[in-house]
Design a protein around this motif. Sequence first.
Motif, PDB file in Angstrom:
ATOM      1  N   ALA A 143      -3.713  -7.185  -4.869  1.00  0.00           N
ATOM      2  CA  ALA A 143      -2.793  -7.900  -5.384  1.00  0.00           C
ATOM      3  C   ALA A 143      -2.982  -9.539  -5.454  1.00  0.00           C
ATOM      4  O   ALA A 143      -2.621 -10.231  -6.333  1.00  0.00           O
ATOM      5  N   ASP A 144      -3.726  -9.964  -4.389  1.00  0.00           N
ATOM      6  CA  ASP A 144      -4.163 -11.336  -4.218  1.00  0.00           C
ATOM      7  C   ASP A 144      -4.981 -11.747  -5.759  1.00  0.00           C
ATOM      8  O   ASP A 144      -4.740 -12.723  -6.094  1.00  0.00           O
ATOM      9  N   ILE A 145      -6.165 -10.938  -6.112  1.00  0.00           N
ATOM     10  CA  ILE A 145      -6.809 -10.899  -7.123  1.00  0.00           C
ATOM     11  C   ILE A 145      -5.816 -11.068  -8.270  1.00  0.00           C
ATOM     12  O   ILE A 145      -5.952 -12.029  -9.458  1.00  0.00           O
ATOM     13  N   ASP A 198       5.982  -8.403  -8.155  1.00  0.00           N
ATOM     14  CA  ASP A 198       6.186  -9.411  -7.253  1.00  0.00           C
ATOM     15  C   ASP A 198       6.163  -8.769  -6.014  1.00  0.00           C
ATOM     16  O   ASP A 198       5.588  -7.612  -5.868  1.00  0.00           O
ATOM     17  N   GLY A 199       6.785  -9.252  -5.038  1.00  0.00           N
ATOM     18  CA  GLY A 199       6.881  -8.728  -3.788  1.00  0.00           C
ATOM     19  C   GLY A 199       8.234  -7.611  -3.545  1.00  0.00           C
ATOM     20  O   GLY A 199       8.063  -7.048  -2.623  1.00  0.00           O
ATOM     21  N   ARG A 200       8.793  -7.198  -4.789  1.00  0.00           N
ATOM     22  CA  ARG A 200       9.844  -6.446  -4.539  1.00  0.00           C
ATOM     23  C   ARG A 200       9.913  -5.445  -5.913  1.00  0.00           C
ATOM     24  O   ARG A 200      10.226  -4.409  -5.858  1.00  0.00           O
ATOM     25  N   LEU A 231       5.044 -12.454  -3.089  1.00  0.00           N
ATOM     26  CA  LEU A 231       4.095 -11.434  -3.039  1.00  0.00           C
ATOM     27  C   LEU A 231       3.912 -11.348  -1.478  1.00  0.00           C
ATOM     28  O   LEU A 231       3.891 -12.320  -0.835  1.00  0.00           O
ATOM     29  N   PRO A 232       3.409 -10.095  -1.072  1.00  0.00           N
ATOM     30  CA  PRO A 232       3.152 -10.035   0.465  1.00  0.00           C
ATOM     31  C   PRO A 232       2.323 -10.991   0.958  1.00  0.00           C
ATOM     32  O   PRO A 232       1.186 -11.389   0.138  1.00  0.00           O
ATOM     33  N   GLY A 257       0.724  -1.319  -0.088  1.00  0.00           N
ATOM     34  CA  GLY A 257       0.095   0.091   0.099  1.00  0.00           C
ATOM     35  C   GLY A 257       0.732   1.149  -0.087  1.00  0.00           C
ATOM     36  O   GLY A 257       0.209   2.460  -0.068  1.00  0.00           O
ATOM     37  N   LEU A 258       2.215   1.111   0.088  1.00  0.00           N
ATOM     38  CA  LEU A 258       2.930   2.410   0.261  1.00  0.00           C
ATOM     39  C   LEU A 258       3.553   2.701  -1.141  1.00  0.00           C
ATOM     40  O   LEU A 258       4.358   1.818  -1.570  1.00  0.00           O
ATOM     41  N   ALA A 259       3.282   3.534  -1.840  1.00  0.00           N
ATOM     42  CA  ALA A 259       3.835   4.008  -3.155  1.00  0.00           C
ATOM     43  C   ALA A 259       5.161   4.781  -2.913  1.00  0.00           C
ATOM     44  O   ALA A 259       5.082   5.840  -2.257  1.00  0.00           O
TER      45      ALA A 259
END
Length: 689
Positions: A489-491, A525-527, A569-570, A460-462
């Motif tokens: 993100a999950d969707i 992805d998560g990064r 992913l988170p 959530g932090l851009a």
Amino acid sequence: MRLKRALLALCLTALAGTGAMAGLGALDRAFPPPLDPPATATEIVGRDGSLLRALATPDGAWRFRVSLDDVDPRFVEMLVAYEDRRFFDHSGLDPLAFGRAAFQLVANRRIVSGGSTITMQLARLTEPRTERSLAAKLKQMARALQIERRLSKREILERYLTLAPYGGNLEGIRAASLAWYGKEPKRLGLGEAALLVALPQLPERRRPDRHPEAAEAARDRVLDRMVVAGLMETQEAARGRDHAAPARRRPLPFLAAHAAEAALRDHPGEGRVRLTLDRRAQEGLEEVAREAAVRLGPKVSLAMVLADAQSGDILAEVGSAGFFDEARFGWIDMTRAVRSPGSALKPFIYGLAFEEGMVAQETIIADRPSNFSGYRPKNFDLAYQGDVSVRTALQMSLNVPAVHLLDAVGPARLTTRLRHAGVGLALPRDEAAGLAIALGGAGISLRDLVQLYTGLANRGLATAISDRPAEGPRAAATLLDHRAAWQVADILAGVTPPEGANQRGIAYKTGTSYGYRDAWSVGFDGRHVLGVWVGRPDGAAVPGLSGYTSAAPVLFDAFARSGVGIAALPRAPAGAARTARADLPVTMRRFASPRAVPDDARVAEPAPQIVFPPEGARVELGAAQGEAAPLALKLQGGRAPFRWLANGRPLDGPTRRRTASWQPDGAGFSTLTVIDAAGRAASVKVHVE
């Protein structure tokens, strides 16, 4: 008496020596050697200092400043042993070397070896002589003495390795290593280092691209000398001879052309400009761009931006399919061009709806013709799915549900949240944000779109993105609540990859602007976040262009070849989960639009109809490994989900897409049937040949 004469002679000698030293000192101060640092090429380097692009010196030379820390120590050891064994012991001149050279000249009646030290060679490179004469040699020797008084041995070596000639306009070990071997001098192999030790003596006669035999012979002599000097074993020297001399001169790197041009404009006169780009990732994306350009057509370009979602560093960026490609307007940096994003902003609409508690993933939302005070959005395929879950609506990028949610959230709230994250949408002059934003009715650049998606990859932090190094943490702002960001993100992680691509553990979204002008795909992805734009820089339409078929394959290919490892992913934060519809509160099981009115003229879905293949079609299918190739199926109308049958046997499971494929099991007549959610069926008979 004899003692007095000896003392007198000693005193006179000391006085003469003192006078000579004073005279030489005065002469040295009056005529100092020209030791101003040489002009070197302008460098654009990546995050680890690797060269991305360079501009030659004003005199047209490829010359780079050299530090011994950036050179293979074995090369330096070989250079000193071959050129000037007593370099670290003499003061600029080596009498023993002069004596050896003179003896060899008399004995062989030709020059066998020279007596010049590395310091004398530096003097000649610093102040080129116009003639070969005794006076010029004496001047060179005097300059060598002067240089030794002013520079340390390390500085002398670095100056020499900056100026030494290596053929053509190549000067210095770094330019030579890059041009002849395509690598930095820190990574030279044994045979490569030996050739570059020998090359400056006769750079044109030993150029490996023109005189390979002479180059290899000179390299072998260096290796033999190292064996005699005890610096390497015979077997090691033999391995250094295994590879042929380079047959061509390689071009110096020309990477990240648009980023380099911008950096040069912003830093005029600087000799070295560092960017945050990762060379390996940059090379991978540029290779993908070149290959994709061939598939996309002669006037279609593309752009890509790969960023670290946490630090905000841009790791790679491609502004066009080819910087010098006039047909594609290659000089235009399309990472900064403002274009319509199509459906690429939909995830943030859904994120705000999740944040407000309006919907959950399994909340039912209507995808039917609707009237929003005169605004009647249509889906990309001009068909409607009826009742779908919010998860399905976002994964299928349905237009009407997105407009329903934006109508509930409010366009002004969306644009305000995007501005808070550092991104302002380009709207028509004097017009407020409207519902059309959900479908691409605003302008945004690829860079800004990637910046927004860092909020989905970063809980959530851009984070503000840039290709320039930052002294501290970059600006960051909350784009979405971390639970809402996870839901989106999950969707998106469940969206089917494009045809032929493997699931790489990334979430992604596509978008296609009105009129087939822009195709987008942004994955994370998560990064990392990678954004792709495809289209014509002049804004012309490209028939058949779409985010899913045109941009998404490039996205997956670029992720695979970027070299960045896929980060998980988170995880779901506390309070976030995918809840079954039966477990939702009654008020969240179905979303009710606050203002939309059903468009009664089209509220009922027509019965399904198979439009391809048509009834009675005779289909010729090419053989592939002894079997018929798959046949594409397409339908119109009906209510999703759909079930397809071939000769009464089901193909795959239910699908919400209006296209499918069928693998015929042989030639002859076959009956294809589709059944929609309302139980209505349509059939066609075809003959496979």
